[in-house]
Design an enzyme around this catalytic site. Structure first.
Site, PDB file in Angstrom:
ATOM      1  N   GLY A   9       0.839  -1.214   0.000  1.00 51.55           N
ATOM      2  CA  GLY A   9       0.000   0.000   0.000  1.00 51.55           C
ATOM      3  C   GLY A   9       0.859   1.243   0.000  1.00 51.55           C
ATOM      4  O   GLY A   9       1.850   1.310   0.728  1.00 51.55           O
ATOM      5  N   ARG A  22       1.044  -5.134  -5.394  1.00 45.43           N
ATOM      6  CA  ARG A  22       1.254  -6.336  -4.569  1.00 45.43           C
ATOM      7  C   ARG A  22       1.377  -7.488  -5.566  1.00 45.43           C
ATOM      8  O   ARG A  22       0.400  -7.876  -6.169  1.00 45.43           O
ATOM      9  CB  ARG A  22       0.078  -6.545  -3.615  1.00 45.43           C
ATOM     10  CG  ARG A  22      -0.051  -5.440  -2.560  1.00 45.43           C
ATOM     11  CD  ARG A  22      -1.101  -5.776  -1.513  1.00 45.43           C
ATOM     12  NE  ARG A  22      -1.039  -4.856  -0.392  1.00 45.43           N
ATOM     13  CZ  ARG A  22      -1.918  -3.879  -0.173  1.00 45.43           C
ATOM     14  NH1 ARG A  22      -2.931  -3.711  -0.989  1.00 45.43           N
ATOM     15  NH2 ARG A  22      -1.785  -3.079   0.864  1.00 45.43           N
ATOM     16  N   ASP A  43       5.393  -5.036   5.836  1.00 49.28           N
ATOM     17  CA  ASP A  43       6.027  -6.322   6.159  1.00 49.28           C
ATOM     18  C   ASP A  43       6.045  -7.291   4.969  1.00 49.28           C
ATOM     19  O   ASP A  43       6.989  -8.062   4.810  1.00 49.28           O
ATOM     20  CB  ASP A  43       5.434  -6.960   7.425  1.00 49.28           C
ATOM     21  CG  ASP A  43       3.955  -7.259   7.296  1.00 49.28           C
ATOM     22  OD1 ASP A  43       3.318  -6.751   6.346  1.00 49.28           O
ATOM     23  OD2 ASP A  43       3.440  -7.996   8.147  1.00 49.28           O
ATOM     24  N   THR A  79       4.132   2.390   5.589  1.00 51.22           N
ATOM     25  CA  THR A  79       2.735   1.930   5.609  1.00 51.22           C
ATOM     26  C   THR A  79       1.985   2.800   6.602  1.00 51.22           C
ATOM     27  O   THR A  79       2.512   3.116   7.673  1.00 51.22           O
ATOM     28  CB  THR A  79       2.597   0.444   6.019  1.00 51.22           C
ATOM     29  OG1 THR A  79       1.228   0.215   6.391  1.00 51.22           O
ATOM     30  CG2 THR A  79       3.484   0.036   7.168  1.00 51.22           C
ATOM     31  N   ASP A 123      -0.271   1.924   8.415  1.00 58.82           N
ATOM     32  CA  ASP A 123      -0.761   1.117   9.549  1.00 58.82           C
ATOM     33  C   ASP A 123       0.137   1.138  10.786  1.00 58.82           C
ATOM     34  O   ASP A 123      -0.292   0.758  11.862  1.00 58.82           O
ATOM     35  CB  ASP A 123      -0.929  -0.350   9.109  1.00 58.82           C
ATOM     36  CG  ASP A 123      -2.078  -0.537   8.142  1.00 58.82           C
ATOM     37  OD1 ASP A 123      -2.885   0.400   7.981  1.00 58.82           O
ATOM     38  OD2 ASP A 123      -2.166  -1.614   7.527  1.00 58.82           O
ATOM     39  N   ASP A 155       2.447  -0.858  11.621  1.00 60.15           N
ATOM     40  CA  ASP A 155       2.409  -2.183  12.244  1.00 60.15           C
ATOM     41  C   ASP A 155       3.639  -3.035  11.916  1.00 60.15           C
ATOM     42  O   ASP A 155       3.515  -4.221  11.624  1.00 60.15           O
ATOM     43  CB  ASP A 155       1.128  -2.923  11.820  1.00 60.15           C
ATOM     44  CG  ASP A 155       1.042  -3.124  10.314  1.00 60.15           C
ATOM     45  OD1 ASP A 155       1.814  -2.484   9.586  1.00 60.15           O
ATOM     46  OD2 ASP A 155       0.203  -3.925   9.875  1.00 60.15           O
ATOM     47  N   ARG A 203      -6.277  -3.130   8.815  1.00 60.03           N
ATOM     48  CA  ARG A 203      -6.831  -4.484   8.671  1.00 60.03           C
ATOM     49  C   ARG A 203      -6.439  -5.340   9.873  1.00 60.03           C
ATOM     50  O   ARG A 203      -7.236  -6.091  10.391  1.00 60.03           O
ATOM     51  CB  ARG A 203      -6.257  -5.090   7.391  1.00 60.03           C
ATOM     52  CG  ARG A 203      -7.127  -6.101   6.759  1.00 60.03           C
ATOM     53  CD  ARG A 203      -6.754  -6.439   5.340  1.00 60.03           C
ATOM     54  NE  ARG A 203      -5.442  -6.015   4.883  1.00 60.03           N
ATOM     55  CZ  ARG A 203      -5.173  -5.744   3.613  1.00 60.03           C
ATOM     56  NH1 ARG A 203      -6.110  -5.822   2.702  1.00 60.03           N
ATOM     57  NH2 ARG A 203      -3.959  -5.396   3.248  1.00 60.03           N
TER      58      ARG A 203
HETATM   59  O1  F6P Z   1      -1.632  -1.494   4.441  1.00 59.60           O
HETATM   60  C1  F6P Z   1      -2.248  -0.285   4.355  1.00 59.60           C
HETATM   61  C2  F6P Z   1      -3.729  -0.419   4.104  1.00 59.60           C
HETATM   62  O2  F6P Z   1      -4.222   0.858   3.807  1.00 59.60           O
HETATM   63  C3  F6P Z   1      -4.546  -1.062   5.223  1.00 59.60           C
HETATM   64  O3  F6P Z   1      -4.833  -0.183   6.279  1.00 59.60           O
HETATM   65  C4  F6P Z   1      -5.761  -1.506   4.488  1.00 59.60           C
HETATM   66  O4  F6P Z   1      -6.384  -2.553   5.161  1.00 59.60           O
HETATM   67  C5  F6P Z   1      -5.198  -1.956   3.173  1.00 59.60           C
HETATM   68  O5  F6P Z   1      -3.981  -1.261   2.988  1.00 59.60           O
HETATM   69  C6  F6P Z   1      -6.096  -1.720   1.990  1.00 59.60           C
HETATM   70  O6  F6P Z   1      -5.503  -2.244   0.858  1.00 59.60           O
HETATM   71  P1  F6P Z   1      -6.026  -2.004  -0.625  1.00 59.60           P
HETATM   72  O7  F6P Z   1      -5.681  -0.601  -0.997  1.00 59.60           O
HETATM   73  O8  F6P Z   1      -5.294  -3.003  -1.420  1.00 59.60           O
HETATM   74  O9  F6P Z   1      -7.507  -2.183  -0.582  1.00 59.60           O
END
Ligand code: F6P
Length: 323
Positions: free
Chosen positions: A11, A72, A103, A126, A128, A130, A172
């Protein structure tokens, strides 16, 4: 080491561009050639690799997203995919990598290194927050500020109508955005994936608030909470308390975009600079991190472990302060 390549993966997060700028300029300052790889590991497999100059990173420090684009890649999870990626790097004589991401990015780098021994250094990016081995990941500060601005606006309209609002923020697997935006906005409740949520406790609190004429409630919920997000919780509350006026809002991807905060820009600059210096001095398979405001390095093995636990005392404090 003569030629470095740089990518962003997973992300996107505000501050990634500031880190790209810092990596490119530090590499050039050290007399290295620097190559950008577009769309993360997928771009590595596809050979979407270009040489960067100092002007390639002009006027980007203030921009959200990532000029290198991101993805990804499922193909990179396969042996064949990684072999293709390695061949592309060898064609360009790349002898070191800087990876900006979460990660998943470092898990990929770890496997790749074990197979091909290519030196790599990571920068945590990120929203998050995390990742183990750093107090802070790029984009988190901006994302929380974006959430805070939105929740403040929601409180205005909630006050006007005496409503309960459930606001879903990103995360998430991690409750850092929920916890911090919730505290900053005086949320009456904060629900995070790290702690099981009990509908009876929530209903009891809302009932108590109602009895003492506290009619406005802001509940901040992380998307990964066990209720399944804001809508699911709204339906649950309305089932039990149909007389209440409850609304839900999902903030979604606005939290990922926008101009990075000063804090994200400064830390991105420090981390980008530190990442290249680490590679030049022979470090590999490490992620740059921040601990007590100091730059530290932690092994990929450690960084991809379970993230540091949320400070549950802060959740407790938030409840007391909003009571
Ligand atoms: O990892 C960052 C994040 O924004 C999370 O908070 C979220 O769950 C996820 O990516 C959403 O991913 P995507 O943009 O692929 O829907």
């Amino acid at each position: 080491m003569k030629k470095l390549a740089l990518l962003t993966s997973g992300g996107d997060a505000p501050g990634m561009n500031a880190a790209i700028r810092a990596v490119a300029r530090t590499a050039l300052y050290n007399g290295l050639e620097i190559f950008g790889i577009r769309r993360g590991y997928q771009g590595m497999i596809d050979g979407d690799i270009f040489k960067m100059e100092t002007t390639s990173v002009s006027n980007i420090i203030q921009r959200g997203g990532t000029i290198l684009k991101t993805a990804r890649s499922k193909e990179f999870l396969t042996l064949e995919g990684r072999e293709k990626a390695y061949r592309q790097l060898k064609q360009h004589d790349i002898d070191g990598l800087v990876l900006i991401g979460g990660d998943g990015t470092f898990k990929g780098a770890n496997v790749f290194f074990k197979e091909y021994s290519l030196p790599a250094v990571g920068i945590p990016g990120t929203i998050d927050n995390d990742i183990a081995g750093t107090d802070y990941t790029l984009g988190f500060d901006t994302a929380v500020n974006t959430a805070v601005e939105a929740i403040d606006k929601i409180r205005d309209t909630a006050e006007a109508h005496d409503r309960i609002f459930i606001v879903e923020v990103m995360g998430r697997d991690a409750g850092y955005i929920a916890l911090n935006s919730g505290i900053a906005c005086g949320a009456e409740d904060i629900l995070v994936p790290e702690q099981a949520s009990d509908i009876n406790v929530i209903l009891e609190r809302i009932g108590n608030d109602k009895r003492r004429k506290k009619l406005v409630n802001i509940i901040v919920v992380a998307e990964g909470d066990d209720f399944g997000g804001a809508d699911a919780l709204r339906i649950k509350i309305m089932e039990h308390l149909p007389e209440l006026d409850v609304r839900s809002t999902i903030l979604g991807h606005i939290q990922r975009g926008g101009s990075p905060s000063y804090f994200d820009r400064v830390q991105a600059s420090r981390m980008g600079y530190a990442a290249v210096n680490a590679l030049v001095s022979g470090q590999t398979q490490v992620m740059v991190g921040l601990e007590n405001q100091e730059i530290i390095y932690t092994s990929f093995d450690h960084a991809i472990k379970q993230h540091a636990p949320l400070d549950m005392k802060m959740l407790e404090m938030a409840k007391i302060l909003a009571s």
